[in-house]
Design a protein around this motif. Structure first.
Motif, short mmCIF file in Angstrom:
data_model
loop_
_atom_site.label_atom_id
_atom_site.label_comp_id
_atom_site.label_asym_id
_atom_site.label_seq_id
_atom_site.Cartn_x
_atom_site.Cartn_y
_atom_site.Cartn_z
N GLU A 233 0.84 -1.20 0.00
CA GLU A 233 0.00 0.00 0.00
C GLU A 233 0.87 1.25 0.00
O GLU A 233 1.98 1.24 0.54
CB GLU A 233 -0.91 -0.01 1.24
CG GLU A 233 -1.94 -1.13 1.20
CD GLU A 233 -2.65 -1.33 2.55
OE1 GLU A 233 -2.65 -0.40 3.37
OE2 GLU A 233 -3.19 -2.43 2.75
N GLY A 234 0.34 2.31 -0.63
CA GLY A 234 1.08 3.57 -0.65
C GLY A 234 1.96 3.74 -1.88
O GLY A 234 2.65 4.74 -2.02
N HIS A 235 1.93 2.76 -2.78
CA HIS A 235 2.70 2.86 -4.02
C HIS A 235 1.78 2.64 -5.21
O HIS A 235 0.91 1.77 -5.16
CB HIS A 235 3.79 1.78 -4.07
CG HIS A 235 4.74 1.84 -2.91
ND1 HIS A 235 5.80 2.70 -2.88
CD2 HIS A 235 4.77 1.14 -1.75
CE1 HIS A 235 6.45 2.53 -1.73
NE2 HIS A 235 5.84 1.59 -1.03
N MET A 236 2.00 3.40 -6.28
CA MET A 236 1.21 3.17 -7.49
C MET A 236 1.67 1.89 -8.16
O MET A 236 2.86 1.59 -8.22
CB MET A 236 1.36 4.35 -8.45
CG MET A 236 0.42 4.24 -9.66
SD MET A 236 0.68 5.53 -10.90
CE MET A 236 0.14 6.97 -10.01
N ASP A 237 0.70 1.14 -8.67
CA ASP A 237 1.06 -0.08 -9.40
C ASP A 237 1.72 0.30 -10.73
O ASP A 237 1.15 1.07 -11.51
CB ASP A 237 -0.20 -0.91 -9.67
CG ASP A 237 0.15 -2.13 -10.51
OD1 ASP A 237 0.87 -3.00 -10.00
OD2 ASP A 237 -0.27 -2.19 -11.67
N PRO A 238 2.90 -0.22 -11.01
CA PRO A 238 3.59 0.16 -12.25
C PRO A 238 2.84 -0.24 -13.51
O PRO A 238 2.88 0.49 -14.51
CB PRO A 238 4.93 -0.57 -12.17
CG PRO A 238 4.92 -1.39 -10.94
CD PRO A 238 3.70 -1.11 -10.15
N GLY A 239 2.14 -1.37 -13.48
CA GLY A 239 1.37 -1.78 -14.66
C GLY A 239 0.20 -0.83 -14.91
O GLY A 239 -0.11 -0.50 -16.07
N ALA A 240 -0.44 -0.37 -13.84
CA ALA A 240 -1.52 0.60 -14.01
C ALA A 240 -0.96 1.92 -14.54
O ALA A 240 -1.58 2.59 -15.38
CB ALA A 240 -2.25 0.81 -12.68
N ALA A 241 0.25 2.27 -14.07
CA ALA A 241 0.87 3.51 -14.54
C ALA A 241 1.18 3.43 -16.04
O ALA A 241 0.94 4.38 -16.79
CB ALA A 241 2.15 3.78 -13.75
N SER A 242 1.70 2.28 -16.49
CA SER A 242 2.00 2.18 -17.92
C SER A 242 0.71 2.10 -18.75
O SER A 242 0.65 2.61 -19.87
CB SER A 242 2.93 1.00 -18.21
OG SER A 242 2.41 -0.22 -17.77
#
Lengths: 201, 154
Positions: free
Chosen positions: A177-186
């Motif tokens: 928790e507290g971190h953006m998912d990198p796959g969602a970011a891409s």
């Protein structure tokens, strides 16, 4: 509604390649927080290969552009994003068939089919803190490209608060928790690029 | 080459060393006599951690003796890449009238009877190799590998 042709989709994927190249450092940084720190560089390798291939031998139909891009991502990315994005685009390409132009609605339907296939392949659902948290709201907003880009961005932002339930990040439990998912970011980059190309038409 | 073809085995790991070592371990534990082919497909082409679809396809083609190929993968992208390749393979087989794809098919395609087996990587590899080396078919090899999940250790 407007028609989509192969050149439009080639411009889209070319722009994705530029965006991923620009943002590779940030994506890898996000991935180093909760993953294995390779997302940005893996994706850059994949989309560079897609862009180069589309330039060398441009496929003539929208379906063929997406199918080529999907196959290329599966064979060049080297991480989980390869088969996931590869399946999305390959299945969307297949859904578009062999027509030389399709209406926006058909592209939207095809991308929804592709995103469904991503869900089946990875076994994730909305809220699991994966790329689907950006992809599902984005394809739901199509064929409005601007709304899809906004939905993807908001979906990616919303993964910050979520706990990962799929992939390596899920081993971290509440520490994810507290971190953006990198796959969602891409995924947000993909739909931002689609909106930019559509706005430039 | 024996008279009856044996089911081949492909071990897909994020790490080249892990895939090669587990293949070596399975061969060692499978004992003497005729062994079924077991081919490692580990890591990325540059030797890093990850999955290479080319390496998987090449390993499957080397392991294929005509009796089918059982693939065991470690986790994450290794599993997803094999699944994505198999999905593409199934679709291509479905509409093989796709003339432009048949060109790719020559060296980019998995052998006809390739199956991803749901099994623990190391234990499944040993069980699959022992079973395949007896001349058992793909169903039996897959079942033996999957049964390795049931060996409790504590």
């Amino acid at each position: 509604m407007a028609q989509v042709d192969a050149a439009f989709l080639r411009r889209w994927l070319g722009r994705v390649s530029e965006a991923v190249g620009r943002e590779a450092g940030r994506l890898t940084e996000l991935d180093s927080a909760i993953g294995d720190a390779d997302h940005g560089h893996n994706l850059r390798r994949g989309f560079d290969a897609v862009a180069a291939g589309l330039e060398n031998e441009p496929p003539a139909t929208p379906g063929a552009v997406l199918a080529f891009a999907g196959r290329t991502l599966i064979s060049t990315v080297g991480g989980a994003a390869g088969p996931l994005y590869g399946t999305l685009l390959r299945r969307a390409g297949k859904a578009l068939g062999e027509e030389r132009e399709v209406p926006d609605e058909r592209l939207g339907e095809a991308l929804r089919t592709g995103v469904d296939a991503v869900g089946q392949l990875g076994g994730a659902k909305a809220g699991d803190k994966t790329m689907l948290d950006a992809l599902l709201p984005a394809v739901a907003a199509l064929p409005d490209y601007a709304a899809a880009a906004q939905a993807a961005r908001e979906g990616a932002e919303a993964t910050v608060a979520l706990r990962a339930r799929k992939g390596r990040a899920s081993y971290l439990g509440e520490r994810s928790e507290g971190h953006m998912d990198p796959g969602a970011a891409s995924s947000a980059l993909l739909f931002a690029a689609l909106a930019e190309v559509a706005a430039g038409e | 080459m024996s008279d009856t073809p044996l089911v081949g085995l492909v071990l897909v790991s994020h790490s080249r060393e892990v895939a090669e070592s587990v293949a070596r371990l399975a061969r060692g534990l499978a004992g003497g006599g005729v062994l079924a082919p077991v081919e490692p497909a580990g890591g990325t082409p540059d030797g890093g951690l990850g999955t290479s679809s080319e390496a998987i396809v090449a390993a499957a083609r080397r392991a294929d003796g005509g009796a089918g190929v059982a693939v065991i993968a470690d986790l994450g992208s290794a599993v997803l890449t094999v699944q994505a390749l198999l999905a593409e393979h199934a679709e291509n087989a479905e509409n093989s009238e796709h003339a432009e794809n048949s060109e790719h098919a020559e060296n980019a395609e998995l052998p006809r009877d390739t199956r991803l087996v749901d099994a623990p990587f190391l234990e499944g590899a040993v069980a699959a190799l022992v079973t395949a080396s007896t001349g058992a078919g793909l169903d039996a090899v897959a079942a033996a590998a999957g049964e390795a999940y049931a060996f409790r250790k504590a």
